[in-house]
Each structure stands twice: as C-alpha cells, then as structure tokens.
Design a protein around this motif. Sequence first.
Motif, PDB file in Angstrom:
ATOM      1  N   TYR A 136      77.389 143.568  37.281  1.00  0.00           N
ATOM      2  CA  TYR A 136      76.701 143.449  38.567  1.00  0.00           C
ATOM      3  C   TYR A 136      75.283 143.047  38.236  1.00  0.00           C
ATOM      4  N   GLY A 137      74.672 142.220  39.042  1.00  0.00           N
ATOM      5  CA  GLY A 137      73.285 141.935  38.711  1.00  0.00           C
ATOM      6  C   GLY A 137      72.689 140.857  39.575  1.00  0.00           C
ATOM      7  N   TYR A 138      71.439 140.528  39.262  1.00  0.00           N
ATOM      8  CA  TYR A 138      70.679 139.595  40.100  1.00  0.00           C
ATOM      9  C   TYR A 138      69.666 138.859  39.230  1.00  0.00           C
ATOM     10  N   THR A 139      69.256 137.705  39.723  1.00  0.00           N
ATOM     11  CA  THR A 139      68.159 136.987  39.054  1.00  0.00           C
ATOM     12  C   THR A 139      66.866 137.359  39.766  1.00  0.00           C
ATOM     13  N   ASN A 140      65.747 136.962  39.190  1.00  0.00           N
ATOM     14  CA  ASN A 140      64.465 137.300  39.821  1.00  0.00           C
ATOM     15  C   ASN A 140      64.363 136.772  41.251  1.00  0.00           C
ATOM     16  N   ARG A 141      64.920 135.576  41.463  1.00  0.00           N
ATOM     17  CA  ARG A 141      64.838 134.979  42.811  1.00  0.00           C
ATOM     18  C   ARG A 141      65.659 135.776  43.822  1.00  0.00           C
ATOM     19  N   GLU A 142      66.673 136.507  43.338  1.00  0.00           N
ATOM     20  CA  GLU A 142      67.539 137.270  44.256  1.00  0.00           C
ATOM     21  C   GLU A 142      67.052 138.708  44.442  1.00  0.00           C
ATOM     22  N   ALA A 143      66.037 139.105  43.679  1.00  0.00           N
ATOM     23  CA  ALA A 143      65.649 140.518  43.615  1.00  0.00           C
ATOM     24  C   ALA A 143      65.169 141.071  44.953  1.00  0.00           C
ATOM     25  N   MET A 144      64.700 140.200  45.842  1.00  0.00           N
ATOM     26  CA  MET A 144      64.184 140.672  47.131  1.00  0.00           C
ATOM     27  C   MET A 144      65.279 141.317  47.988  1.00  0.00           C
TER      28      MET A 144
ATOM     29  N   ALA B 235      55.135 148.687  27.250  1.00  0.00           N
ATOM     30  CA  ALA B 235      56.178 147.689  27.496  1.00  0.00           C
ATOM     31  C   ALA B 235      56.584 147.642  28.978  1.00  0.00           C
ATOM     32  N   ILE B 236      56.498 148.793  29.675  1.00  0.00           N
ATOM     33  CA  ILE B 236      56.890 148.785  31.095  1.00  0.00           C
ATOM     34  C   ILE B 236      55.870 147.982  31.904  1.00  0.00           C
ATOM     35  N   ALA B 237      54.586 148.156  31.563  1.00  0.00           N
ATOM     36  CA  ALA B 237      53.539 147.406  32.280  1.00  0.00           C
ATOM     37  C   ALA B 237      53.704 145.908  32.019  1.00  0.00           C
ATOM     38  N   GLU B 238      53.993 145.561  30.768  1.00  0.00           N
ATOM     39  CA  GLU B 238      54.190 144.131  30.451  1.00  0.00           C
ATOM     40  C   GLU B 238      55.361 143.563  31.240  1.00  0.00           C
ATOM     41  N   TYR B 239      56.437 144.359  31.302  1.00  0.00           N
ATOM     42  CA  TYR B 239      57.626 143.914  32.042  1.00  0.00           C
ATOM     43  C   TYR B 239      57.255 143.723  33.517  1.00  0.00           C
ATOM     44  N   ALA B 240      56.556 144.717  34.079  1.00  0.00           N
ATOM     45  CA  ALA B 240      56.222 144.661  35.512  1.00  0.00           C
ATOM     46  C   ALA B 240      55.353 143.431  35.796  1.00  0.00           C
ATOM     47  N   GLN B 241      54.432 143.151  34.884  1.00  0.00           N
ATOM     48  CA  GLN B 241      53.561 142.002  35.088  1.00  0.00           C
ATOM     49  C   GLN B 241      54.367 140.694  35.134  1.00  0.00           C
ATOM     50  N   GLN B 242      55.377 140.621  34.273  1.00  0.00           N
ATOM     51  CA  GLN B 242      56.138 139.372  34.172  1.00  0.00           C
ATOM     52  C   GLN B 242      57.263 139.269  35.209  1.00  0.00           C
ATOM     53  N   TYR B 243      57.922 140.399  35.495  1.00  0.00           N
ATOM     54  CA  TYR B 243      59.174 140.297  36.256  1.00  0.00           C
ATOM     55  C   TYR B 243      59.210 141.101  37.555  1.00  0.00           C
ATOM     56  N   ALA B 244      58.123 141.822  37.897  1.00  0.00           N
ATOM     57  CA  ALA B 244      58.213 142.696  39.080  1.00  0.00           C
ATOM     58  C   ALA B 244      58.701 141.911  40.293  1.00  0.00           C
TER      59      ALA B 244
ATOM     60  N   VAL C 138      72.006 144.775  36.846  1.00  0.00           N
ATOM     61  CA  VAL C 138      71.333 144.157  35.703  1.00  0.00           C
ATOM     62  C   VAL C 138      70.385 143.049  36.172  1.00  0.00           C
ATOM     63  N   ALA C 139      69.155 143.086  35.678  1.00  0.00           N
ATOM     64  CA  ALA C 139      68.201 141.990  35.932  1.00  0.00           C
ATOM     65  C   ALA C 139      68.497 140.917  34.887  1.00  0.00           C
ATOM     66  N   PHE C 140      69.136 139.830  35.314  1.00  0.00           N
ATOM     67  CA  PHE C 140      69.585 138.822  34.345  1.00  0.00           C
ATOM     68  C   PHE C 140      68.439 137.928  33.856  1.00  0.00           C
ATOM     69  N   THR C 141      67.392 137.735  34.674  1.00  0.00           N
ATOM     70  CA  THR C 141      66.346 136.782  34.264  1.00  0.00           C
ATOM     71  C   THR C 141      65.701 137.173  32.923  1.00  0.00           C
ATOM     72  N   PRO C 142      65.287 138.437  32.731  1.00  0.00           N
ATOM     73  CA  PRO C 142      64.708 138.779  31.417  1.00  0.00           C
ATOM     74  C   PRO C 142      65.705 138.561  30.273  1.00  0.00           C
ATOM     75  N   MET C 143      66.990 138.758  30.552  1.00  0.00           N
ATOM     76  CA  MET C 143      67.984 138.524  29.486  1.00  0.00           C
ATOM     77  C   MET C 143      68.100 137.031  29.174  1.00  0.00           C
ATOM     78  N   MET C 144      67.916 136.200  30.214  1.00  0.00           N
ATOM     79  CA  MET C 144      67.985 134.740  29.991  1.00  0.00           C
ATOM     80  C   MET C 144      66.752 134.247  29.248  1.00  0.00           C
ATOM     81  N   ASP C 145      65.663 135.025  29.341  1.00  0.00           N
ATOM     82  CA  ASP C 145      64.423 134.599  28.685  1.00  0.00           C
ATOM     83  C   ASP C 145      64.387 134.956  27.202  1.00  0.00           C
ATOM     84  N   CYS C 146      65.454 135.557  26.694  1.00  0.00           N
ATOM     85  CA  CYS C 146      65.454 135.867  25.266  1.00  0.00           C
ATOM     86  C   CYS C 146      65.650 134.555  24.505  1.00  0.00           C
ATOM     87  N   ARG C 147      65.683 134.616  23.182  1.00  0.00           N
ATOM     88  CA  ARG C 147      65.651 133.345  22.457  1.00  0.00           C
ATOM     89  C   ARG C 147      67.002 132.639  22.320  1.00  0.00           C
TER      90      ARG C 147
END
Length: 307
Positions: free
Chosen positions: A205-213, A163-172, A245-254
């Motif tokens: 506290y948290g960030y979206t994928n676009r803010e992660a840099m 699951a960590i590899a899958e996460y890294a592939q999608q959201y790293a 908190v990485a909010f993007t993966p949470m927003m991608d839930c159903r």
Amino acid sequence: MTPIAEILAQEIQAGGPLTFHRFMSAALYHPEHGYYRKPRDPFGRGGDFFTAEQVQPVFGILIAQFIRRLREELGESPEFRVVELGAGRGEMSVALAEFGYTAIDVDRGALPDAMEGVIFSNEFFDALPVHVVKRVDGGFIDRRVTFRDGTFHWCDGPPVSGAIAEYAQQYAPDAELFEVNLDALEWMKLIQRSLRRGFVIAIDYGYTNREAMRFPQGTLMSYRRHTAHDDVLADPGERDITAHVAFTPMMDCRLEVVRFETMMQMLMRAGEADQFAAAMAANPQQLKTLLFGMGETFRVLLLRAGK
Ligand SMILES: C[S@@+](CC[C@H](N)C(=O)[O-])C[C@H]1O[C@@H](n2cnc3c(N)ncnc32)[C@H](O)[C@@H]1O
C-alpha cells in the motif's frame, strides 16, 4: 492491560513520553509479546488480515512468471537468486524455490553481502516502525505517546531534529500529520549494498509525494479480526499496525526506477506470457481476487541495480 502496554507504560513513567517508533517497534516486534512474535498466527481467516501471498498457488505462479522474465533480462545468469524481505509464513517458498529462494524475517535470514537476482517484498515496508510528525506554524514536531488514566494518548514532543528534520524538509506532504519511515530508507541502503546486479520488487500500500494530500491525518491503521481501526495506540501487541509506504523517497535512492504501477498492471504483464493459462488452470477465482480485489489497491515499485 496487555503485557506490552505494561512495559510501555513503565517506560513512560520512568523516562517520559515515547516516540511512536518505540511504541510501534515494541507493539509489533517485542521478542516475547510483540504482535508478530507471539505464537498466535495473525494471517488468514482465523487471524487479522489476508495478504496477496496467501492467495496461493495463483499469486506464486504469476510472481514466478514475472521473475523469470527479469532473469531473462539479466541473461539467465547462473548467480541469479531470489531473496524475500519480511517473508512471514514463507508463503512464497514453493513458488520461488526454482530461484534458490531465501526468506528473511525478524527471526531468520539476512541479506547476502553481495548478490545477483531479485529482492522481493510484499507488505514488508508498511510493517516497519515509523516516526509521526505534526506540522505546526513554522516547523515540525515529533509526536509522542504518553500514558494517562490507564490508556495511551498522543502528545506533542520537541521540534524534529537530525534525520527526521532532513526528511521533513525534503518530503513533508501538505498534511497536518505524516509518518517518517527512516527504517525503510535504511533498508534501501542495505539493499543497494547487497544487490550488485538485479531487481527490487516492492509491493505495498502506498503513495507518491504528489498523492500524499489524500492523507491529511497520516496513514496509520491497526487491524484486528479483519477490521481496520484508526486508534493505533489501543491494545499494543494485540493488533497489527501499518503505515502506507511513501514511495517517492524510495525512488530517490540510487537504484534506477524501472516502473511504478498497480499490482494489477504488474500481474497483467506477468500473465501475458501464457494468457493466464497457468493461473486459470490453477484457480480462476484466485486470479479474480488478485486482479480485481487487491490489484488496484497495491502498488509495485520495480527498481534495477547494475546492467
Ligand atoms: C505484513 S507481514 C507480510 C508477510 C508476507 N510478506 C505476506 O505478504 O504474507 C510483514 C512481515 O515483515 C516482517 N518484518 C518486519 N520487520 C522486519 C525486519 N526488520 N526484518 C525482517 N522482517 C521484518 C514481519 O515479521 C512480518 O512477517
């Protein structure tokens, strides 16, 4: 050495370096010696940090106003209730009592099998144990924790898998180090199963994928006596440890994303109803602290389940 340090050092001697997830779980939640499980109260002036929830009664007044609006949107359903994840000292129990409030924390409560209403949290997701991943040429490795000369140190573990590899592939993010909060995604699955109709309010506290840099070295922090440190391996059990908190993966839930905004924007919306009259009457200084002291730092994710 702290009791948790002794336990973790022995585990490392017996079985080799630990995942950071194991280290953080024990440091915060070991049933006897974990930071959140010991008799010492970590919250407030004598503790290590303040949360918005402690700014009572004003935070409670505004959140209750916000939740009343959501209840209206659901047609004032008689089934409506509020469940709080990671309720800590139960600061919200008075303000949210009118909604049939249930508090969940490590030692109490559980999500109902099926519910209608609001699942609320404040600084819950940032307190969940995370894995730490390092970007290397051609892939990602799991960072581990080892013990040498009386102190804990980071070391490189194996390439990530499952699951960590899958996460890294999608959201790293484009960062050398980042955290993977699989527990947050597990909680999102539990929430989806439980919440038949209603809203999720997640403040953190948290960030979206676009803010992660903004966080090339990740976001882990530890807190002791109102001071933030970036050495999260020191004194396990004696300090709080958090990961933004990485909010993007949470927003991608159903669940449907209704809004993602700052806490200030959310509180402004809540105060609109009576022009902040109730909050001003209760304590104008608290209102200032919430809007201007904490309001821009915290983000609010509002999700919806069902119609
Ligand atoms: C930073 S505190 C926030 C407490 C409170 N919401 C506040 O704002 O003052 C995080 C809380 O989440 C709780 N928590 C962490 N993991 C949990 C889990 N798996 N289940 C329930 N509660 C958990 C901790 O015990 C702690 O009380």
